[in-house]
Enzyme design. Sequence first.
Site, PDB file in Angstrom:
ATOM      1  N   CYS A 249       0.953  -1.240  -0.129  1.00  0.00           N
ATOM      2  CA  CYS A 249       0.127  -0.034   0.061  1.00  0.00           C
ATOM      3  C   CYS A 249       0.814   1.121  -0.123  1.00  0.00           C
ATOM      4  O   CYS A 249       0.489   2.218  -0.657  1.00  0.00           O
ATOM      5  CB  CYS A 249      -0.806  -0.219   1.249  1.00  0.00           C
ATOM      6  SG  CYS A 249      -1.779  -1.540   1.343  1.00  0.00           S
TER       7      CYS A 249
ATOM      8  N   HIS B 163       0.628   4.847  -1.889  1.00  0.00           N
ATOM      9  CA  HIS B 163       0.155   5.901  -1.277  1.00  0.00           C
ATOM     10  C   HIS B 163       1.094   6.620  -0.426  1.00  0.00           C
ATOM     11  O   HIS B 163       0.690   7.521   0.409  1.00  0.00           O
ATOM     12  CB  HIS B 163      -1.090   5.208  -0.628  1.00  0.00           C
ATOM     13  CG  HIS B 163      -2.076   4.908  -1.521  1.00  0.00           C
ATOM     14  ND1 HIS B 163      -2.996   5.593  -2.420  1.00  0.00           N
ATOM     15  CD2 HIS B 163      -2.608   3.657  -1.870  1.00  0.00           C
ATOM     16  CE1 HIS B 163      -3.423   4.864  -3.544  1.00  0.00           C
ATOM     17  NE2 HIS B 163      -3.595   3.807  -2.978  1.00  0.00           N
TER      18      HIS B 163
ATOM     19  N   CYS C  28      -7.688  -3.056  -5.057  1.00  0.00           N
ATOM     20  CA  CYS C  28      -6.196  -2.562  -5.072  1.00  0.00           C
ATOM     21  C   CYS C  28      -5.365  -3.947  -5.089  1.00  0.00           C
ATOM     22  O   CYS C  28      -4.358  -3.969  -5.752  1.00  0.00           O
ATOM     23  CB  CYS C  28      -6.008  -1.981  -3.794  1.00  0.00           C
ATOM     24  SG  CYS C  28      -6.115  -0.174  -4.034  1.00  0.00           S
TER      25      CYS C  28
ATOM     26  N   ARG D 257     -12.476  -1.402  -2.317  1.00  0.00           N
ATOM     27  CA  ARG D 257     -11.312  -0.825  -2.748  1.00  0.00           C
ATOM     28  C   ARG D 257      -9.919  -1.552  -2.528  1.00  0.00           C
ATOM     29  O   ARG D 257      -9.198  -1.908  -3.120  1.00  0.00           O
ATOM     30  CB  ARG D 257     -11.069   0.786  -2.107  1.00  0.00           C
ATOM     31  CG  ARG D 257      -9.951   1.591  -2.952  1.00  0.00           C
ATOM     32  CD  ARG D 257     -10.450   1.721  -4.451  1.00  0.00           C
ATOM     33  NE  ARG D 257      -9.181   2.261  -5.372  1.00  0.00           N
ATOM     34  CZ  ARG D 257      -8.876   1.451  -6.187  1.00  0.00           C
ATOM     35  NH1 ARG D 257      -8.695   0.172  -6.142  1.00  0.00           N
ATOM     36  NH2 ARG D 257      -7.763   2.167  -6.847  1.00  0.00           N
TER      37      ARG D 257
END
Lengths: 284, 104, 102
Positions: free
Chosen positions: A198, A202, A245, A241
């Site tokens: 992640c 991000h 993802c 999501r």
Amino acid sequence: MRAGHLCRLAFAVAALPGLIGLTHAAAKADPAADQHAFQVYARSQFPAVPLADFGNGPYAVNAPMRKQWEEIMQFPPYDFALDEGKAAFEKPFANGRSYGDCFPNKGIGIRQTFPYFDTATGEVVTLDLAINRCREANGEKPLPYQTGLIASIDAYMAETSRGKPFDIKIPDDPRALAAYQDGKRFFYTRRGQLNFSCASCHVQAAGQRLRGDILAPAFGILAAFPIYRSDWGSMGTIDRRFTSCNSQVRSVPFKPQDKAYRDLEYFLSYMSNGVPITGPGARP
Amino acid sequence: MPSTIRVRAVAAGDSTDVQALIQHPMDSGFVKDSDGKLIPPHYIEVLTFEHDGKVVFTALWGPAVAKDPYVKFAFKGGKSGDDLKVSWTDNLGKSDTSVAKIMG
Amino acid sequence: MRPATILAAAFGVVLCGTLANAATQAEAAAALAAAQSAEAEAGHLRNQWLPTEAELKTAQAAMTAGDFDAALAAAQRAEALARQSVEQSHEQDKLWSDAVIK
């Protein structure tokens, strides 16, 4: 096989910091310190963005996208889901009780406290889980996760909390700390054939392009959920999501509300304490 | 049945700015459902906006327009308090109509 | 060469060809089992990859269709991918904490 070569290269690159970090002792979990560091990092990455704007993801860090978003928000695409959610929330169950009976303050203005750690059951409870447990406790069938009516109800409950800052608590309980640590570990662990965590997108690449999209910083990223995503042409929850993802980095996703996803939501929400709820939201 | 039409019209000088969001599946007829069966075409064919007895905007739509379409335009004329009538009909013969007041 | 020798040679080639196909069926089944075992290990680690699952599907379909060469090739690719995902999980056990924002 090209993908294989890329993966071997990725491992080699990823292993370099590992060699340097071998002398790390495992530190005791300190969520407050983690949170402080997380926020300082995001604020220094985007010094011009006010705290409250981090809940707007890509629109906080990219001006042309923001302009398009402001136009779209004159008629929010989630409007229909919001109406559906409000109507469903207010309609009593067959047994005469309603959603309000399952939540503090009748379920109004409480979204920012989710997820929370339930010390009675020893697990993280998300809003979606709480909604379905409320239904089951009142003789109703649980709703399918990720989209549809559960997202609409999420949308209504989020709307009643719009502007309220995230207020996630980690009780002084080793199980809560363990759940937080699991979520934190998931966030930073590379997965899938594309070998991304992640954080790869991000944190390290926040504000940059991923094909035609602008990557939102992780700080505040959950504040806008549930979202109407133009890509989906429908509403989606946090689960939706997470699973998409994971698929996008070619990792086999878990089922919605899997412990791993609830712990991840717990970690991410706690990191975003102080960011006001901007949900329901619209995304490209 | 709640209206499928949301409209906002604002008078600005000698023209009026109009935005509308319409709730409609706009199925093209080319998409399959999870069982592999084609979802039949269901889309708005004609959308009209009327002011003071005259049609000020007509849209002739088809399967290329996406779900829950949003439209924005401006027309000459219109003042605050006037009625703006919005109507659509689709390929299955369904329709809806709504009247909104021009603001500003 | 005498016709009988040619005939015997041709028969030998055909026989070898048949034996080679039969060996591939057992090999394909063994490769598929090895791939599934590796993928199960990745499953225990909760780190399976989508392409691994896709190659396993391809291998199984080829087995059913009797195309053992294709089944073997797909099973070997699946096993390689599964092993990479297991390796990734072990590596990340050590490496994830280095990425944490401090």
